[in-house]
Design an enzyme around this catalytic site. Structure first.
Site, PDB file in Angstrom:
ATOM      1  N   HIS A   7       0.878  -1.086  -0.022  1.00 50.01           N
ATOM      2  CA  HIS A   7      -0.064  -0.072   0.049  1.00 50.01           C
ATOM      3  C   HIS A   7       0.991   1.284   0.004  1.00 50.01           C
ATOM      4  CE1 HIS A   7      -4.053  -1.845   0.532  1.00 50.01           C
ATOM      5  NE2 HIS A   7      -3.142  -2.860   1.272  1.00 50.01           N
TER       6      HIS A   7
ATOM      7  N   ASP B 165      -0.307  -5.726   5.777  1.00 50.64           N
ATOM      8  CA  ASP B 165      -1.336  -6.509   5.014  1.00 50.64           C
ATOM      9  C   ASP B 165      -1.405  -6.251   3.463  1.00 50.64           C
ATOM     10  OD1 ASP B 165      -2.222  -3.691   5.451  1.00 50.64           O
ATOM     11  OD2 ASP B 165      -4.283  -4.329   4.445  1.00 50.64           O
ATOM     12  N   GLU B 166      -1.813  -7.091   2.846  1.00 52.52           N
ATOM     13  CA  GLU B 166      -1.938  -7.073   1.373  1.00 52.52           C
ATOM     14  C   GLU B 166      -0.759  -6.719   0.629  1.00 52.52           C
ATOM     15  OE1 GLU B 166      -6.638  -6.527   1.375  1.00 52.52           O
ATOM     16  OE2 GLU B 166      -5.520  -4.506   1.211  1.00 52.52           O
ATOM     17  N   CYS B 167       0.465  -7.239   0.985  1.00 46.08           N
ATOM     18  CA  CYS B 167       1.586  -6.954   0.177  1.00 46.08           C
ATOM     19  C   CYS B 167       2.148  -7.952  -0.921  1.00 46.08           C
ATOM     20  CB  CYS B 167       2.729  -6.863   1.174  1.00 46.08           C
ATOM     21  SG  CYS B 167       4.498  -6.342   0.523  1.00 46.08           S
TER      22      CYS B 167
END
EC number: 3.2.1.52
Length: 778
Positions: free
Chosen positions: A272, A335-337
């Site tokens: 992000h 998160d969400e890497c």
């Protein structure tokens, strides 16, 4: 000025009693049934305190926090009733008294005691007094123009269940003004929430000034335009940007602190980060160029884990964050890497080699590399006297020693972290993501990310997983809900999404579990709370005032039974022809039976205004309201009302979580419908809902079989379907199989689920979900 003595405070209270007269104005009566429900309410047999203008609030001499508490209470009462109270130092024996000294296990506990002489709020800390004030405020509710409010004699002893009670606001996608952030904090305070999680960085915008890296806000805070809708490929052509200066952030910290709320800042890393890379492209694996992302989702462009400058950047940014925010916790995301850039990046692969990282059956070497980055951030925070929070992905590759985990992908991450003796904040998306829709009729709701999270589901959440032992449960230290703002550009819409769901959240955070047994009682308490929302001008959702409609197949009669209720037993009117009901329409009394296709619309009528109108489109076929048996199991998380969902005459929309669809996972849908007598049929229609990004796929094949004895079946139709392509649309697919007319009693319908997600998909090789909403036989 000389401080008031105890006698002075009592004298002021007595003078106020002499001066005030409520003969010409009505007297309201307080109700201690508030949200969140206190731990213990003991009503006295008789007596009451009359709260009226001129009364004095006495607080601990020389204590500025207690003075502020007294001023808050006076302001709340004035705003809600018009009653003007005075504020004075001292320790009065009459009037309203705020004092410290209560012995309790929690510093946020309080005792609110009312008799005919005084109202006393006592607590171990100023924060506890503040929560006692909130209970008194909500008990008084809104009685504008009341000459006085009668407070029945009572003793309330209360204490929070969880020490961390959080609410998150994402300002990366859409940001809000300083006044709007303060309003959000006021909303938290009303609901006894003590942590404001401020999500400050995203692919779509960097929102906090970092003096060492000025381009973060000069470049990273501005996107050239924003995608329209859900990544439609069309853009609005309007530049969007903004950020908070360090001075402004400190102002928010101070404003929150006055309300006993700690601001938890989040800088999301190493994923992000595309906005940061647009400002400093050398921190990425490819060197750019990058742009502040104009669309929603998860960018593959992340911080380069093999670059020494990246680790220094993280430490430099966190150093300034620490300087701005005094909170114990600093949130680093995690998160969400996506790891796709790391897989081909020479620097990242060199780092993996230098660290001796090896992939294994649990995690890839790139996942272990992310753990290295998170460990570096956690080490820096620990060295500077702070603690790290991360989303549950920080478990991948090994958890940093002192990290606290925010469990958002369900509860599994929280359970795993608690078993490793790490503190856990429960924030599962299935219960606590307030960017999800809160009504089944999504067409009449503002655009949201998806999902379905009605008030009742929020209220039903129990944060202590039964899978944990009592010792392990001690590591569950908090509960939080989150508001992501991809589709929420204004504060009015943010309020609509969180209110009154925040009431259900705060009761889970604060109240003892045994106080949460009566959902209908909670709704009535929430209805009173909304009067404060109205007074404050907050834009809240009104779904709890709508008609609650339940439509169930009656397999005995072959009809649909309808029941309807309202939060306050308001009269309900309905139509069956799709027109809007009025008071001239049929009035609902004690149930309704439907035996033909119709559009049922219902409305509650109240003096202050009618509710929104419900809409249920009902179709009848030869399978409607017939007995149905499942030969293979329904997936538990998406079972809803079970097999009867397939014969209830109603179809779902694209939101597969509303209860109109049921799911099958790792097995097929196999159902037998009993038509109860030999019936001629020549077609079967079945619909599936496809959202490939959610691993939800179309059926791979359908078979229709018939039988006279429910033992021996004969195939009458069958179709096979190819695996879905990446270019196939996310939509509802309708499959109709026709065959020569056949007279039969039992019909078996089998729909094959996707057992092997295609190679082009991120979930390749795994089974997919199959969602079905109705089996139509004609």
């Amino acid at each position: 000025m000389k401080p008031f003595s105890k006698m002075n405070c009592m004298g002021l209270a007595f003078a106020g009693m002499l001066m005030a007269s409520c003969a010409d104005s009505p007297t309201a009566v307080a109700d201690y049934q508030v949200v969140p429900m206190p731990l213990e309410i003991t009503a006295a047999s008789q007596g009451s305190f009359l709260l009226k203008s001129g009364e004095t609030i006495c607080y601990t001499a020389g204590n500025e926090k207690m003075k502020k508490n007294a001023e808050f209470l006076a302001a709340f009462i004035k705003e809600q009733t018009g009653i003007a109270l005075k504020v004075a130092e001292g320790d009065g024996e009459e009037g309203i008294v705020l004092r410290l000294g209560l012995e309790a296990d929690s510093p946020e506990a309080y005792r609110l005691k009312v008799d005919d002489r005084k109202v006393e709020i006592s607590a171990p800390s100023e924060a506890g007094v503040f929560y006692g004030i909130q209970t008194l405020r909500k008990s008084v509710s809104v009685h504008e123009g009341a000459g006085a409010v009668e407070l029945p004699a009572v003793e309330i002893n209360d204490s929070p269940r969880f020490s961390y009670r959080g609410m998150m606001l994402d300002v990366g996608r859409h940001m809000f003004s300083m006044d709007e952030i303060k309003t959000y904090i006021d909303m938290l305070a009303l609901h006894n929430i003590n942590r404001f999680h401020w999500h400050l960085s995203e692919d779509q915008g960097w929102r906090i000034e970092i003096k060492k890296y000025p381009k973060l806000t000069e470049i990273g805070s501005k996107r050239s335009e924003t995608v329209i809708g859900r990544n439609s490929g069309e853009y609005d052509g309007k530049p969007y940007g903004g950020f908070y200066t360090q001075e402004q952030a400190r102002e928010i910290v101070a404003y929150a602190a006055e309300r006993y709320i700690t601001v938890i800042p989040e800088i999301d890393l190493p994923g992000h980060m595309q906005a940061a890379l647009a400002a400093y492209p050398e921190l990425g694996c490819t060197g750019g160029p990058y742009e502040v992302w104009r669309m929603w989702g998860i960018s593959d462009n992340v911080l380069c884990a093999g670059n020494d400058k990246t680790i220094q950047f993280i430490k430099d940014v966190l150093a300034e964050i620490i300087d701005i925010f005094p909170s114990e916790y600093i949130h680093v995301g995690g998160d969400e890497c996506p790891k796709v850039k790391w897989e081909t990046c020479p620097k990242c692969q060199a780092r993996i080699k230098a660290l001796g990282i090896k992939g294994d059956s649990k995690h890839s070497k790139e996942e272990y590399l992310q753990s290295y980055v998170i460990h570096e951030a956690e080490k820096f925070l620990t060295e500077n006297g702070r603690s790290m929070i991360g989303w549950d992905e920080i478990l991948e590759g090994g958890l940093a020693p002192n990290a606290t985990v925010m469990s958002w992908r369900g509860e599994a991450g929280g359970i795993e972290a608690a078993r490793q003796q790490h503190n856990v904040i429960m924030t599962p998306n299935t219960y606590l993501y307030f960017d999800y829709y809160q009504a089944k009729d999504t067409d009449s709701e503002p655009l949201a990310i998806g999902g379905y999270l009605p008030m009742e589901r929020v209220y039903s959440y129990e944060p202590m997983p039964s899978a944990l032992s009592p010792e392990e449960q001690k590591f569950i230290t908090g509960v939080q809900a989150n508001l992501w703002t991809e589709y929420i550009p204004t504060m009015a819409q943010a309020q609509y999404m969180v209110l009154p769901r925040m009431a259900a959240l705060c009761e889970t955070q604060w109240s003892a579990p045994e106080k949460k047994q009566d959902y209908q009682g909670f709704l009535k308490r929430t209805a009173r709370l909304t009067k404060i929302y109205q007074l404050k001008g907050w834009n809240y959702a009104t779904h709890i005032f709508d008609v609650n409609v339940n439509i169930a197949p009656n397999t005995e009669t072959g009809k649909l039974d309808v029941t309807a209720s309202t939060i306050d037993d308001a009269p309900v009117y309905y139509t069956l022809d799709g027109t809007e009901p009025t008071t001239a329409s049929s009035k609902y009394e004690n149930g309704l039976t439907i035996d033909a296709a119709c559009v049922l619309r219902m409305m509650a009528v109240r003096p202050e205004g009618n509710s929104r109108i419900t809409r249920d489109s009902i179709a009848f076929s030869k399978s409607t309201a017939k007995p149905i048996t499942m030969l293979q199991p329904i997936n538990k998380p998406y079972e809803f009302k079970g097999a009867t969902t397939l014969v209830d005459g109603m179809t779902g929309d694209r939101n597969y979580k509303t209860g109109r669809w049921i799911a099958f996972y790792k097995n097929d849908m196999e159902a037998v419908i009993d038509l109860k007598e030999a019936t001629e049929i020549s077609s079967m229609t079945l619909r599936t809902c496809v959202e490939k990004g959610d691993w939800t796929f179309d059926t791979r094949g359908i078979t229709v079989e018939v039988s006279d004895d429910n033992k021996t079946f004969k195939k009458v139709a069958s179709e096979a379907y190819p695996a879905m392509k990446e270019t196939d649309a996310n939509q509802i697919y309708t499959h109709t199989l026709t065959f020569d007319p056949v007279k039969t009693r039992y019909v078996k319908v089998t729909a094959l689920s996707e057992k092997n997600i295609p190679a082009w998909h991120g979930g390749k090789g795994n089974p997919g979900f199959l969602f079905v909403d109705e089996i139509v036989l004609n």
